[in-house]
Scaffold this active site. Structure first.
Site, short mmCIF file in Angstrom:
data_model
loop_
_atom_site.label_atom_id
_atom_site.label_comp_id
_atom_site.label_asym_id
_atom_site.label_seq_id
_atom_site.Cartn_x
_atom_site.Cartn_y
_atom_site.Cartn_z
N GLU A 12 -43.40 28.24 -32.28
CA GLU A 12 -43.81 27.75 -34.61
C GLU A 12 -42.17 28.14 -34.63
O GLU A 12 -41.54 29.21 -35.34
CB GLU A 12 -44.40 28.31 -35.07
CG GLU A 12 -45.62 27.84 -34.22
CD GLU A 12 -46.73 28.01 -35.58
OE1 GLU A 12 -46.67 27.80 -36.68
OE2 GLU A 12 -48.74 27.74 -35.72
N ASP B 150 -34.52 16.80 -41.13
CA ASP B 150 -33.75 17.30 -40.26
C ASP B 150 -32.29 16.99 -39.29
O ASP B 150 -32.23 15.85 -39.97
CB ASP B 150 -35.32 17.49 -39.18
CG ASP B 150 -36.62 18.47 -39.34
OD1 ASP B 150 -35.98 19.44 -40.84
OD2 ASP B 150 -36.37 18.95 -38.57
N ASN B 151 -31.56 18.17 -39.96
CA ASN B 151 -29.98 17.60 -38.59
C ASN B 151 -30.33 17.78 -37.78
O ASN B 151 -30.87 19.64 -37.28
CB ASN B 151 -29.55 17.71 -39.91
CG ASN B 151 -29.45 17.10 -41.09
OD1 ASN B 151 -29.91 16.02 -41.37
ND2 ASN B 151 -28.99 17.23 -42.38
N ARG C 76 -17.70 23.90 -38.31
CA ARG C 76 -17.72 22.72 -38.75
C ARG C 76 -17.76 23.69 -40.75
O ARG C 76 -18.35 24.44 -40.17
CB ARG C 76 -19.42 21.78 -38.42
CG ARG C 76 -19.15 21.93 -37.17
CD ARG C 76 -20.32 20.67 -37.28
NE ARG C 76 -20.26 19.94 -35.96
CZ ARG C 76 -20.10 18.69 -35.49
NH1 ARG C 76 -20.04 17.57 -36.36
NH2 ARG C 76 -20.20 18.28 -34.24
N HIS D 22 -19.21 23.34 -45.89
CA HIS D 22 -20.08 22.43 -46.93
C HIS D 22 -20.65 22.95 -48.28
O HIS D 22 -21.63 24.11 -47.85
CB HIS D 22 -20.24 21.82 -45.58
CG HIS D 22 -19.97 21.37 -44.60
ND1 HIS D 22 -20.49 20.68 -43.14
CD2 HIS D 22 -18.42 20.92 -44.75
CE1 HIS D 22 -19.10 20.65 -42.42
NE2 HIS D 22 -18.22 20.62 -42.97
N LYS E 21 -31.22 25.31 -46.57
CA LYS E 21 -30.73 25.57 -44.47
C LYS E 21 -31.73 26.30 -44.64
O LYS E 21 -31.88 27.36 -44.55
CB LYS E 21 -29.91 25.17 -44.41
CG LYS E 21 -28.86 23.80 -45.23
CD LYS E 21 -27.59 24.20 -44.54
CE LYS E 21 -26.90 23.04 -45.30
NZ LYS E 21 -25.53 22.82 -45.24
N HIS F 173 -21.98 26.42 -45.99
CA HIS F 173 -22.45 26.92 -44.45
C HIS F 173 -21.09 25.99 -43.30
O HIS F 173 -20.94 25.30 -44.23
CB HIS F 173 -23.99 26.55 -44.97
CG HIS F 173 -24.35 26.27 -43.32
ND1 HIS F 173 -24.55 25.84 -42.29
CD2 HIS F 173 -24.09 27.62 -42.46
CE1 HIS F 173 -24.88 26.58 -41.58
NE2 HIS F 173 -24.96 27.34 -41.22
N TYR G 58 -30.89 22.09 -38.05
CA TYR G 58 -31.52 22.24 -39.79
C TYR G 58 -32.30 21.77 -40.41
O TYR G 58 -31.64 20.44 -40.34
CB TYR G 58 -29.93 23.09 -39.82
CG TYR G 58 -29.29 22.13 -40.21
CD1 TYR G 58 -28.40 21.47 -41.20
CD2 TYR G 58 -28.37 21.99 -38.82
CE1 TYR G 58 -27.95 21.00 -41.53
CE2 TYR G 58 -27.24 20.93 -39.09
CZ TYR G 58 -27.37 20.61 -40.57
OH TYR G 58 -26.12 19.55 -41.11
N ASP H 52 -20.46 15.28 -52.07
CA ASP H 52 -20.58 16.06 -50.46
C ASP H 52 -18.75 17.15 -50.70
O ASP H 52 -17.88 15.84 -51.16
CB ASP H 52 -20.59 15.35 -49.33
CG ASP H 52 -20.25 16.06 -48.52
OD1 ASP H 52 -20.63 17.32 -47.68
OD2 ASP H 52 -19.95 15.34 -47.06
N ASP I 143 -12.55 18.23 -42.93
CA ASP I 143 -12.28 19.76 -42.95
C ASP I 143 -11.78 20.39 -42.88
O ASP I 143 -11.21 21.74 -43.52
CB ASP I 143 -13.25 20.72 -41.29
CG ASP I 143 -14.78 19.85 -41.26
OD1 ASP I 143 -15.25 19.47 -42.77
OD2 ASP I 143 -16.06 20.23 -41.25
#
Length: 475
Positions: free
Chosen positions: A31, A50-51, A61, A64, A73, A120, A133, A144, A174
């Site tokens: 799970e 969900d990404n 990356r 952020h 997250k 993150h 995530y 953003d 970035d």
């Protein structure tokens, strides 16, 4: 049997979670998330998005975060491996500016829970690395933001030597993030353009924003003519506004019958200008309309689903402005009624002024709605804006009253000893036709912001206290 165990807790909030994996000759089962089991771990979150990302080795990356709609997250690797890094950017936190890094991979299947308030980022350690995530809030591109991965004050050890990574791959975005010092010293919230700032609602928004520390620019027609589209575009072009709140309006109901062009210019076409520019710039738009768009034939409060039928030039111009504003998906359109506050002249102030030199007053009792305190309107509007649940809303203070009821309550509160008489609308030579009943049902906004609207009498009580405090005496 426990389905999840906390292997490590960092900063009292970040949790490294080890799921129970069931393996046999067929493969494995686990799970990833279970609401009730996570509550036992002290994680009571509603994940709404969900990404899934895929990266080659050496991609970095981050770091952020969102200045609004901060996202908690739950990060896991489904293929490959990453070095995951979080930074505490909660300015009132005892661990502000501290970072934590951990390796996550698809073999041990550990997950990292990151609450709201952290920046993150991650470095991919293998080709074809894929991570998923879950997020506690939606992605909001206008909010953003990020901090440079190699910021000297944070001094994050990305362990490039350990992992044998000599060259990083970063997106252009970035590469251009702010430094941690810039983040610390800069304002990160909404930036508001407030039009009609000298009116009663505009003044209460300014007081609210000053109290909350919200950054804004207050304009009235002297600074910004919102009927001039090119001037508005030029004004907005060089600023990074996230929200435009339009408090400007033509509100002289009777004079509008003669000044039709002027009324429509401000209530309809100026709204169209603002909407179009906000759409171009992806800016949230907030504007106000009136209970006057209804004809008063109904005997119970009007909901947002009721069909308008305006009776006057003023109300027709407001309805046309409504139609323009609702063509944009990021609009908050708020209808209100009988607004009173510390700004422009309003019925409450008129009654007080009339009482000073008159022994008898005649007030109509065949117009019924609800007086609305502009301070409450500003506060509930701001709460609503935070939800991003755009659309049409009604707002007036709870309860209903005729103009006579409103005047009677005010006169009793100020201790007036004169005679108050009942009148009818037909007793007065008014150019504009008015609805007899236009009380608004405000239950929708109460549900969305999860807050009860005060009664109109309570609003008048607070208004009078504010007025007396301003004047330094009780009238």
């Amino acid at each position: 049997m426990k389905k999840f165990e906390i292997e490590e807790i960092v900063f009292k909030d970040i949790k490294l979670i080890k799921p129970k994996v069931f393996e046999d000759e067929r493969g494995f089962f686990l799970e990833v998330f279970n609401t009730e089991e996570f509550k036992k771990l002290g994680i009571d979150e509603l994940f709404v998005q969900d990404n899934h990302s895929k990266s080659k080795r050496g991609v970095l990356r981050g770091l952020h975060f969102q200045t609004k709609h901060s996202q908690g997250k739950l990060v896991r690797v489904i293929k490959g491996a990453i070095y995951d890094v979080v930074v505490d950017i909660r300015k009132n936190s005892s661990t502000y500016g501290e970072w934590y890094g951990v390796e996550l991979d698809s073999k041990d299947r550990k997950m990292l829970y990151i609450p709201k308030g952290f920046a993150h980022g991650f470095l991919t350690l293998e080709d074809e690395t894929e991570i998923e995530y879950k997020c506690t809030d939606i992605y909001a591109p206008q909010y953003d933001s990020g901090i440079m991965y190699n910021d000297s004050d944070l001094n994050i050890d990305w362990k490039l030597e350990k992992y044998g990574i000599e060259e990083l791959t970063l997106s252009e975005k970035d590469k251009k993030h702010q430094s941690f010092r810039e983040y610390t010293e800069s304002y990160q919230g909404d930036y508001i353009l407030l039009t009609g700032a000298n009116g009663q609602l505009g003044q209460d928004f300014q007081k609210l924003f000053d109290r909350l520390g919200v950054k804004y620019v207050a304009t009235d027609y002297q600074e910004l003519d919102i009927t001039n589209k090119e001037k508005v575009r030029e004004y907005i072009e060089n600023s990074n506004f996230t929200v435009v709140i339009n408090c400007a309006a033509y509100n002289d109901v009777d004079r509008a019958e003669d000044e039709i062009e002027k009324c429509y210019a401000l209530n309809s076409y100026a709204v169209k200008n603002l909407v179009e520019i906000c759409r171009e710039k992806n800016i949230i738009f907030v504007t106000y309309s009136t209970d006057f768009v209804f004809d008063g034939e109904k005997e119970i409060p009007y909901t947002e689903e009721d069909i308008p039928n305006p009776l006057s030039v003023y109300s027709k111009s407001k309805l046309e402005g409504e139609k323009y504003s609702l063509e944009y998906e990021k609009t908050f359109l708020i209808r209100t009624s009988w607004v009173f506050g510390m700004g422009n002249n309003n019925f409450c102030k008129q009654v007080i002024n009339w009482s000073k030199d008159r022994d008898t007053l005649k007030i109509v009792d065949d117009q019924v709605s609800s007086p609305t305190y502009s301070k409450d309107l500003a506060e509930f509007s701001w709460d609503l804006i935070q939800t991003d649940r755009y659309g049409l809303y009604h707002f007036s203070n709870n309860g209903e009253a005729s103009k006579y009821d409103q005047a009677e309550y005010i006169l009793k509160r100020i201790g007036w000893s004169g005679k108050l008489e009942r009148g009818k609308t037909s007793d007065f030579s008014l150019k504009a036709k008015r609805a007899e009943y236009s009380k608004l049902d405000s239950s929708k906004i109460e549900r969305v912001v999860d807050r009860k609207i005060p009664h109109w009498k309570e609003g008048i009580d607070r208004f009078l206290e504010e007025l007396w405090e301003k004047d330094g005496k009780r009238d």
